[in-house]
Design a protein around this motif. Sequence first.
Motif, PDB file in Angstrom:
ATOM      1  N   LEU A 136       0.694  -1.354  -0.310  1.00  0.00           N
ATOM      2  CA  LEU A 136      -0.110  -0.007   0.055  1.00  0.00           C
ATOM      3  C   LEU A 136       0.829   1.392  -0.010  1.00  0.00           C
ATOM      4  CD1 LEU A 136      -2.631  -1.186   2.746  1.00  0.00           C
ATOM      5  CD2 LEU A 136      -3.119  -0.520   0.344  1.00  0.00           C
ATOM      6  N   SER A 137       1.805   1.242   0.897  1.00  0.00           N
ATOM      7  CA  SER A 137       2.738   2.340   1.095  1.00  0.00           C
ATOM      8  C   SER A 137       3.576   2.828  -0.387  1.00  0.00           C
ATOM      9  CB  SER A 137       3.804   2.129   2.166  1.00  0.00           C
ATOM     10  OG  SER A 137       2.896   2.044   3.104  1.00  0.00           O
ATOM     11  N   PHE A 138       4.206   1.810  -0.670  1.00  0.00           N
ATOM     12  CA  PHE A 138       4.861   2.181  -2.159  1.00  0.00           C
ATOM     13  C   PHE A 138       4.096   2.131  -3.232  1.00  0.00           C
ATOM     14  CE2 PHE A 138       8.384   0.632   0.650  1.00  0.00           C
ATOM     15  CZ  PHE A 138       9.359   1.406   0.171  1.00  0.00           C
ATOM     16  N   SER A 139       2.907   1.502  -3.464  1.00  0.00           N
ATOM     17  CA  SER A 139       2.052   2.136  -4.403  1.00  0.00           C
ATOM     18  C   SER A 139       1.576   3.515  -4.070  1.00  0.00           C
ATOM     19  CB  SER A 139       0.970   1.014  -4.564  1.00  0.00           C
ATOM     20  OG  SER A 139       0.208   1.145  -3.208  1.00  0.00           O
ATOM     21  N   GLY A 140       1.321   3.915  -3.076  1.00  0.00           N
ATOM     22  CA  GLY A 140       0.974   5.201  -2.825  1.00  0.00           C
ATOM     23  C   GLY A 140       2.034   6.225  -3.284  1.00  0.00           C
ATOM     24  N   ALA A 141       3.382   5.789  -3.040  1.00  0.00           N
ATOM     25  CA  ALA A 141       4.495   6.532  -3.472  1.00  0.00           C
ATOM     26  C   ALA A 141       4.271   6.499  -4.927  1.00  0.00           C
ATOM     27  CB  ALA A 141       5.745   6.026  -3.000  1.00  0.00           C
ATOM     28  N   ALA A 142       4.304   5.270  -5.634  1.00  0.00           N
ATOM     29  CA  ALA A 142       4.139   5.420  -7.039  1.00  0.00           C
ATOM     30  C   ALA A 142       2.939   6.429  -7.637  1.00  0.00           C
ATOM     31  CB  ALA A 142       4.255   3.952  -7.518  1.00  0.00           C
ATOM     32  N   LEU A 143       1.824   6.192  -6.900  1.00  0.00           N
ATOM     33  CA  LEU A 143       0.687   7.107  -7.608  1.00  0.00           C
ATOM     34  C   LEU A 143       1.089   8.575  -7.405  1.00  0.00           C
ATOM     35  CD1 LEU A 143      -2.095   5.020  -5.839  1.00  0.00           C
ATOM     36  CD2 LEU A 143      -1.725   5.487  -8.518  1.00  0.00           C
ATOM     37  N   HIS A 144       1.639   8.800  -6.152  1.00  0.00           N
ATOM     38  CA  HIS A 144       2.070  10.385  -6.158  1.00  0.00           C
ATOM     39  C   HIS A 144       2.966  10.819  -6.842  1.00  0.00           C
ATOM     40  CE1 HIS A 144       3.778  13.729  -3.627  1.00  0.00           C
ATOM     41  NE2 HIS A 144       4.892  13.410  -4.294  1.00  0.00           N
ATOM     42  N   ASP A 145       4.002   9.857  -7.525  1.00  0.00           N
ATOM     43  CA  ASP A 145       4.759  10.384  -8.500  1.00  0.00           C
ATOM     44  C   ASP A 145       4.241  10.553  -9.885  1.00  0.00           C
ATOM     45  OD1 ASP A 145       7.272  10.726  -7.016  1.00  0.00           O
ATOM     46  OD2 ASP A 145       7.594   8.547  -6.856  1.00  0.00           O
ATOM     47  N   GLN A 146       3.036   9.803  -9.949  1.00  0.00           N
ATOM     48  CA  GLN A 146       2.125   9.924 -11.226  1.00  0.00           C
ATOM     49  C   GLN A 146       1.265  11.078 -11.106  1.00  0.00           C
ATOM     50  OE1 GLN A 146       0.367   5.905 -11.644  1.00  0.00           O
ATOM     51  NE2 GLN A 146       2.025   5.717 -13.215  1.00  0.00           N
ATOM     52  N   GLY A 147       1.011  11.871 -10.069  1.00  0.00           N
ATOM     53  CA  GLY A 147       0.118  12.969  -9.809  1.00  0.00           C
ATOM     54  C   GLY A 147      -1.047  12.609  -9.286  1.00  0.00           C
ATOM     55  N   LYS A 148      -1.255  11.296  -8.868  1.00  0.00           N
ATOM     56  CA  LYS A 148      -2.685  10.865  -8.352  1.00  0.00           C
ATOM     57  C   LYS A 148      -2.539  10.951  -6.980  1.00  0.00           C
ATOM     58  CE  LYS A 148      -2.733   7.902 -12.570  1.00  0.00           C
ATOM     59  NZ  LYS A 148      -2.797   6.478 -12.990  1.00  0.00           N
ATOM     60  N   TYR A 149      -2.716  12.130  -6.474  1.00  0.00           N
ATOM     61  CA  TYR A 149      -2.541  12.537  -5.085  1.00  0.00           C
ATOM     62  C   TYR A 149      -3.669  11.792  -4.173  1.00  0.00           C
ATOM     63  CZ  TYR A 149       1.095  15.536  -6.781  1.00  0.00           C
ATOM     64  OH  TYR A 149       2.310  16.115  -7.519  1.00  0.00           O
ATOM     65  N   ASN A 150      -5.038  12.152  -4.742  1.00  0.00           N
ATOM     66  CA  ASN A 150      -5.988  11.450  -3.946  1.00  0.00           C
ATOM     67  C   ASN A 150      -5.929   9.849  -3.726  1.00  0.00           C
ATOM     68  OD1 ASN A 150      -7.293  14.099  -3.523  1.00  0.00           O
ATOM     69  ND2 ASN A 150      -8.436  13.957  -5.314  1.00  0.00           N
ATOM     70  N   GLU A 151      -5.555   9.253  -4.892  1.00  0.00           N
ATOM     71  CA  GLU A 151      -5.378   7.835  -4.791  1.00  0.00           C
ATOM     72  C   GLU A 151      -4.417   7.285  -3.815  1.00  0.00           C
ATOM     73  OE1 GLU A 151      -5.424   5.611  -8.458  1.00  0.00           O
ATOM     74  OE2 GLU A 151      -6.258   7.509  -9.535  1.00  0.00           O
ATOM     75  N   ALA A 152      -3.110   8.358  -4.041  1.00  0.00           N
ATOM     76  CA  ALA A 152      -2.040   7.805  -3.160  1.00  0.00           C
ATOM     77  C   ALA A 152      -2.294   8.219  -1.613  1.00  0.00           C
ATOM     78  CB  ALA A 152      -0.799   9.231  -3.326  1.00  0.00           C
ATOM     79  N   ILE A 153      -3.195   9.109  -1.133  1.00  0.00           N
ATOM     80  CA  ILE A 153      -3.925   9.528   0.229  1.00  0.00           C
ATOM     81  C   ILE A 153      -4.665   8.155   0.415  1.00  0.00           C
ATOM     82  CG2 ILE A 153      -5.229  10.777   1.589  1.00  0.00           C
ATOM     83  CD1 ILE A 153      -4.034  13.469   0.055  1.00  0.00           C
ATOM     84  N   ALA A 154      -5.407   7.798  -0.382  1.00  0.00           N
ATOM     85  CA  ALA A 154      -6.075   6.683   0.309  1.00  0.00           C
ATOM     86  C   ALA A 154      -5.435   5.391   0.567  1.00  0.00           C
ATOM     87  CB  ALA A 154      -7.258   6.367  -0.947  1.00  0.00           C
ATOM     88  N   ARG A 155      -4.342   5.274  -0.363  1.00  0.00           N
ATOM     89  CA  ARG A 155      -3.292   4.000   0.072  1.00  0.00           C
ATOM     90  C   ARG A 155      -2.975   4.256   1.398  1.00  0.00           C
ATOM     91  NH1 ARG A 155      -2.431   0.943  -4.908  1.00  0.00           N
ATOM     92  NH2 ARG A 155      -4.677   0.976  -6.066  1.00  0.00           N
ATOM     93  N   PHE A 156      -2.229   5.593   1.583  1.00  0.00           N
ATOM     94  CA  PHE A 156      -1.379   5.604   2.826  1.00  0.00           C
ATOM     95  C   PHE A 156      -2.383   5.760   3.819  1.00  0.00           C
ATOM     96  CE2 PHE A 156       1.711   7.985  -0.139  1.00  0.00           C
ATOM     97  CZ  PHE A 156       2.945   7.099   0.245  1.00  0.00           C
ATOM     98  N   SER A 157      -3.453   6.100   3.857  1.00  0.00           N
ATOM     99  CA  SER A 157      -4.320   6.172   5.039  1.00  0.00           C
ATOM    100  C   SER A 157      -4.677   4.989   5.453  1.00  0.00           C
ATOM    101  CB  SER A 157      -5.617   6.729   4.582  1.00  0.00           C
ATOM    102  OG  SER A 157      -5.518   8.033   4.121  1.00  0.00           O
ATOM    103  N   GLU A 158      -4.811   3.875   4.510  1.00  0.00           N
ATOM    104  CA  GLU A 158      -5.049   2.346   4.932  1.00  0.00           C
ATOM    105  C   GLU A 158      -3.867   1.794   5.509  1.00  0.00           C
ATOM    106  OE1 GLU A 158      -6.574  -1.978   3.151  1.00  0.00           O
ATOM    107  OE2 GLU A 158      -6.548  -0.048   1.671  1.00  0.00           O
ATOM    108  N   SER A 159      -2.917   2.356   4.912  1.00  0.00           N
ATOM    109  CA  SER A 159      -1.409   1.845   5.300  1.00  0.00           C
ATOM    110  C   SER A 159      -1.156   2.334   6.897  1.00  0.00           C
ATOM    111  CB  SER A 159      -0.359   2.241   4.441  1.00  0.00           C
ATOM    112  OG  SER A 159       1.085   1.776   4.882  1.00  0.00           O
ATOM    113  N   ILE A 160      -1.485   3.479   7.202  1.00  0.00           N
ATOM    114  CA  ILE A 160      -1.182   4.098   8.485  1.00  0.00           C
ATOM    115  C   ILE A 160      -1.998   3.518   9.313  1.00  0.00           C
ATOM    116  CG2 ILE A 160      -1.501   6.211   9.745  1.00  0.00           C
ATOM    117  CD1 ILE A 160      -0.320   7.627   7.241  1.00  0.00           C
ATOM    118  N   ARG A 161      -3.339   3.331   9.047  1.00  0.00           N
ATOM    119  CA  ARG A 161      -4.149   2.554  10.062  1.00  0.00           C
ATOM    120  C   ARG A 161      -3.594   1.245  10.326  1.00  0.00           C
ATOM    121  NH1 ARG A 161      -7.685  -1.278   9.111  1.00  0.00           N
ATOM    122  NH2 ARG A 161      -7.991  -0.853   7.058  1.00  0.00           N
TER     123      ARG A 161
END
Length: 424
Positions: free
Chosen positions: A189-214
């Motif tokens: 989840l975290s590294f896919s969030g990082a990859a989505l961030h680098d593609q400019g898909k910030y909302n999708e990245a936040i969703a991945r990170f939020s689940e990961s942090i939980r």
Amino acid sequence: HAEYYLKLLDKREAGMRSQRQKETLDELRSEIDNFRAAWDFALTNKEIDLLRIATGPLYYFYELHQYFQEAEALYRRGAEMVKSWLIEIESQTDSAYSAKLNGALGDMQTHQAFFLQRNGHFPEALSLHDASIKILRPLQEPYALTYALIMNGVLHWAMGDFSAAIENFEEGLPVSRTLENAWLLIIGLSFSGAALHDQGKYNEAIARFSESIRLCHQMKDPYVNLLVTSLFSRTVQVHGQVEQTQALLKESLQIARETGNRWGIGLGLEQLAEISRSAGDYAEAQTLLEESILLHQEVGDPWSLTRALNSLGQLALRQDNFEEAETYVIRSIKTAVAVELNTLDALFTLVEIYTRQGKFISAFEIEDFILNYSGSARSVKDQARQLLVEVEKHLTDQQRESIQVRNRSLTFENFIKEVLAKYL
């Protein structure tokens, strides 16, 4: 002896991946010679089941201590043993036993690839990951295959191939959910969030990170907490929300210091430095980055070192220290090029330096390539487009066209060698 110590690792794995990480490592550290002897005995006597029991726990033990070279050699010997045995018994065994050995081989190679990456051997690691995935796909090895896919995704992300990274994560994540392995799911989840961030898909990245942090809050593994928080801090800074991440970083960094995790400390310092720089506290950012660089050098992690050097270059640039900024950025690029890592962030810092110095042809040369290179992160491209308006004012149509024609004829590797040779 071998059975006792390799099974001891297995029994203590949950502790290594929990809030009892420090206590567990303190208990196990004094047994490292016994772990080495047990592994070697199991290899010599082809104790496949024992080796498979210890493969995952031993990986984490070595990762938490940053014994990257020894770990790579350990898993390489394991893979070589299984390979030679498969050749030896090729026509003398049933398919079920052959599948068992191939599963062990794929698993060993995946862990070897991980430590090749940690040692800076990225192309070799990528090739070995691909070979492992090919071996594991037809087998009933869901965890080993999922682990290989997610770690391959991490490697592609580190090398700047965000699309390939996402492809691996999207295949591995659904299976990781069915395995009920929180640690593996957190990493995916975290590294896919990082990859989505680098593609400019910030909302999708936040969703991945939020689940990961939980999940991190439930698992309470200090190492993975710091890793996830560091990755997430890039995304929250885009949205200007750093307070909660800063608190988490400081808490995780303190634990990393207590456990002696030098790589984790360096990673946390990098991100805290970015927050300090954004707040205008340049002296604090400088101190944090210098400590981070020393730690990355000690550990031998070129991937982290390139980032920290570039950050120090950006910090010098903000203070109009152009020569110092260029020196740090060139060190970052050289470090990255030596191990075939993505250098786009550092290249853009050069664009900023040359623009501020009035070297507009040099700035446009690099900037144009960044904008047209598929491996450029969305955030880097967005910054490059903003700066392009200023740079283009100082060039003629003929100058721009000449540079663009040349750039389109170059691969990334040739661009680094042929164009940037004049600067490096």
